[in-house]
Design an enzyme around this catalytic site. Structure first.
Site, PDB file in Angstrom:
ATOM      1  N   LYS A  55       0.844  -1.211   0.000  1.00  0.00           N
ATOM      2  CA  LYS A  55       0.000   0.000   0.000  1.00  0.00           C
ATOM      3  C   LYS A  55       0.877   1.257   0.000  1.00  0.00           C
ATOM      4  CE  LYS A  55      -3.822  -2.372   2.273  1.00  0.00           C
ATOM      5  NZ  LYS A  55      -4.674  -2.541   3.453  1.00  0.00           N
ATOM      6  N   GLN A  99      -4.547  -1.631   9.644  1.00  0.00           N
ATOM      7  CA  GLN A  99      -4.382  -2.931   8.995  1.00  0.00           C
ATOM      8  C   GLN A  99      -4.958  -4.037   9.894  1.00  0.00           C
ATOM      9  OE1 GLN A  99      -3.348  -3.304   5.891  1.00  0.00           O
ATOM     10  NE2 GLN A  99      -3.670  -5.501   5.994  1.00  0.00           N
ATOM     11  N   ASP A 122     -10.917   2.643   4.593  1.00  0.00           N
ATOM     12  CA  ASP A 122     -11.281   1.235   4.502  1.00  0.00           C
ATOM     13  C   ASP A 122     -12.796   1.036   4.457  1.00  0.00           C
ATOM     14  OD1 ASP A 122      -9.395  -0.814   4.249  1.00  0.00           O
ATOM     15  OD2 ASP A 122      -8.691  -0.573   6.317  1.00  0.00           O
TER      16      ASP A 122
HETATM   17  N1  LIG Z   1      -7.418  -2.725   6.949  1.00  0.00           N
HETATM   18  C1  LIG Z   1      -7.510  -3.759   6.093  1.00  0.00           C
HETATM   19  N2  LIG Z   1      -7.015  -4.947   6.452  1.00  0.00           N
HETATM   20  C2  LIG Z   1      -7.124  -5.985   5.580  1.00  0.00           C
HETATM   21  C3  LIG Z   1      -7.713  -5.820   4.301  1.00  0.00           C
HETATM   22  C4  LIG Z   1      -8.244  -4.541   3.977  1.00  0.00           C
HETATM   23  O1  LIG Z   1      -8.829  -4.318   2.892  1.00  0.00           O
HETATM   24  N3  LIG Z   1      -8.103  -3.540   4.897  1.00  0.00           N
HETATM   25  N4  LIG Z   1      -7.703  -6.854   3.375  1.00  0.00           N
HETATM   26  C5  LIG Z   1      -6.884  -8.023   3.615  1.00  0.00           C
HETATM   27  C6  LIG Z   1      -5.450  -7.945   3.200  1.00  0.00           C
HETATM   28  N5  LIG Z   1      -5.104  -7.041   2.096  1.00  0.00           N
HETATM   29  C7  LIG Z   1      -5.111  -5.704   2.330  1.00  0.00           C
HETATM   30  O2  LIG Z   1      -4.947  -5.209   3.403  1.00  0.00           O
HETATM   31  C8  LIG Z   1      -4.539  -7.527   0.870  1.00  0.00           C
HETATM   32  C9  LIG Z   1      -4.551  -8.861   0.526  1.00  0.00           C
HETATM   33  C10 LIG Z   1      -3.929  -9.302  -0.644  1.00  0.00           C
HETATM   34  C11 LIG Z   1      -3.299  -8.399  -1.474  1.00  0.00           C
HETATM   35  C12 LIG Z   1      -2.561  -8.803  -2.717  1.00  0.00           C
HETATM   36  O3  LIG Z   1      -2.267  -7.979  -3.546  1.00  0.00           O
HETATM   37  N6  LIG Z   1      -2.204 -10.053  -2.866  1.00  0.00           N
HETATM   38  C13 LIG Z   1      -1.388 -10.475  -3.995  1.00  0.00           C
HETATM   39  C14 LIG Z   1      -0.371 -11.477  -3.524  1.00  0.00           C
HETATM   40  C15 LIG Z   1       0.558 -10.907  -2.515  1.00  0.00           C
HETATM   41  C16 LIG Z   1       1.546 -11.938  -2.020  1.00  0.00           C
HETATM   42  O4  LIG Z   1       2.334 -12.393  -2.837  1.00  0.00           O
HETATM   43  O5  LIG Z   1       1.499 -12.276  -0.827  1.00  0.00           O
HETATM   44  C17 LIG Z   1      -2.282 -11.056  -5.084  1.00  0.00           C
HETATM   45  O6  LIG Z   1      -3.368 -11.584  -4.753  1.00  0.00           O
HETATM   46  O7  LIG Z   1      -1.884 -10.979  -6.230  1.00  0.00           O
HETATM   47  C18 LIG Z   1      -3.311  -7.071  -1.149  1.00  0.00           C
HETATM   48  C19 LIG Z   1      -3.918  -6.639   0.007  1.00  0.00           C
HETATM   49  C20 LIG Z   1      -6.863  -8.353   5.099  1.00  0.00           C
HETATM   50  N7  LIG Z   1      -6.615  -7.198   5.901  1.00  0.00           N
END
Ligand SMILES: Nc1nc2c(c(=O)[nH]1)N[C@@H](CN(C=O)c1ccc(C(=O)N[C@@H](CCC(=O)O)C(=O)O)cc1)CN2
Length: 296
Positions: A55, A99, A122
């Site tokens: 982020k 987060q 969020d």
């Molecule tokens: N405050 C928040 N916490 C969490 C959220 C949220 O929206 N707000 N969502 C999830 C986690 N998350 C963002 O925070 C998130 C999950 C996955 C990805 C992502 O880009 N994943 C990649 C792979 C990354 C890797 O290699 O590990 C993909 O899918 O291509 C981004 C953000 C829980 N917590």
């Protein structure tokens, strides 16, 4: 049939560029315009650190000032709330993101509600959530993953109105809001959850035109569960052992991707599907919040 791949990485890259262009235009028109987000992380969970890093990197790329405020895992609720209250009152901060998940001694509900409604990028505060669930209300912010999913469906011109939609999972982050948002867009939505029987799951999923799966279980959706020509959105993030990888593990979604892609019309991959959309929607929500604050 082999499904069309909905490429979240490419869609998010394009949207990030648009946001970058918009910010640079706004900075030209208003030299004092400086959008700012503070990301709050409690503890050292490696997955949370990865997401926070992603982020902050995206913020930097588009010209948003991103600051990380890190707390020890043993921080008290009072300390956190006091700090959030200061950020709420700081006019240079346009967005605050805590987060998740938080350590178990912290009440997630209390903390997400401690973020000022207008800075809640969020969209997890009760005021924002209530607006999502109220029929005629327009929420200030839509939570990032549901917003990313809707953007992807629109980008691929998937019709929602009049369709059978199944959402697997009912979390506050994904399942709850996306089911209501898809229903508001005219879908007939069924929620499959932990109390749904395997027979019910098969019945509803195999009749669905669109399935959003956010349960966190490997192979939760298999080809026999889905309809020919369905649109499959995979929100799962599951790590499975993989000795061919340096890390010893590999990321997969909830969907048996290789099996389902032969039957679906469209499918999102993991990685590279919904995940990158979640990150870019933080920027989108932040820039909307900053513009509101500056009065643009
Ligand atoms: N405050 C928040 N916490 C969490 C959220 C949220 O929206 N707000 N969502 C999830 C986690 N998350 C963002 O925070 C998130 C999950 C996955 C990805 C992502 O880009 N994943 C990649 C792979 C990354 C890797 O290699 O590990 C993909 O899918 O291509 C981004 C953000 C829980 N917590």
């Amino acid at each position: 049939m082999t499904a069309h791949l909905i490429n979240g990485k490419a869609i998010s890259t394009e949207l990030r560029q648009n946001i970058k262009d918009e910010i640079s235009q706004l900075k030209k028109e208003h030299p004092d315009f400086q959008p700012k987000i503070v990301i709050v992380q409690v503890g050292e969970r490696p997955d949370s650190s990865t997401y926070v890093r992603m982020k902050l990197k995206s913020c930097k790329e588009v010209g948003i000032d991103g600051t990380l405020l890190k707390f020890d895992a043993a921080v008290t609720q009072k300390e956190l709330i006091d700090r959030l209250s200061e950020l709420n009152d700081d006019s240079s901060v346009h967005g605050i993101l805590v987060q998740l998940p938080l350590p178990s001694h912290i009440d997630e509900e209390l903390i997400t509600n401690a973020v000022k409604h207008t800075k809640d990028v969020d969209g997890f505060s009760e005021l924002n959530m209530a607006a999502i669930f109220k029929r005629s209300a327009v929420p200030l912010q839509i939570p990032c993953t549901p917003k990313g999913i809707l953007y992807m469906l629109d980008h691929e011109k998937v019709q929602i109105s009049g369709k059978n939609v199944v959402v697997c999972g009912r979390s506050d982050i994904v399942g709850g809001p996306i089911s209501k948002l898809l229903e508001k867009r005219g879908g007939t939505v069924t929620i499959v959850h932990s109390k749904t029987t395997p027979e019910q799951k098969h019945f509803y999923c195999s009749n669905a035109d669109i399935i959003v799966s956010a349960v966190g279980k490997v192979n939760f959706l298999e080809p026999q569960d889905i309809k020919e020509g369905a649109v499959i959105i995979d929100v799962g993030t599951n790590y499975i052992p993989d000795s061919t990888k340096k890390s010893g593990h590999r990321l997969v979604g909830d969907v048996d991707f290789d099996g389902c892609k032969e039957k679906a019309a469209m499918i999102t991959p993991v990685p590279g599907g919904v995940g990158p959309m979640t990150v870019v929607m933080v920027l989108h929500n932040l820039i909307e919040a900053a513009k509101r604050e500056y009065g643009y």
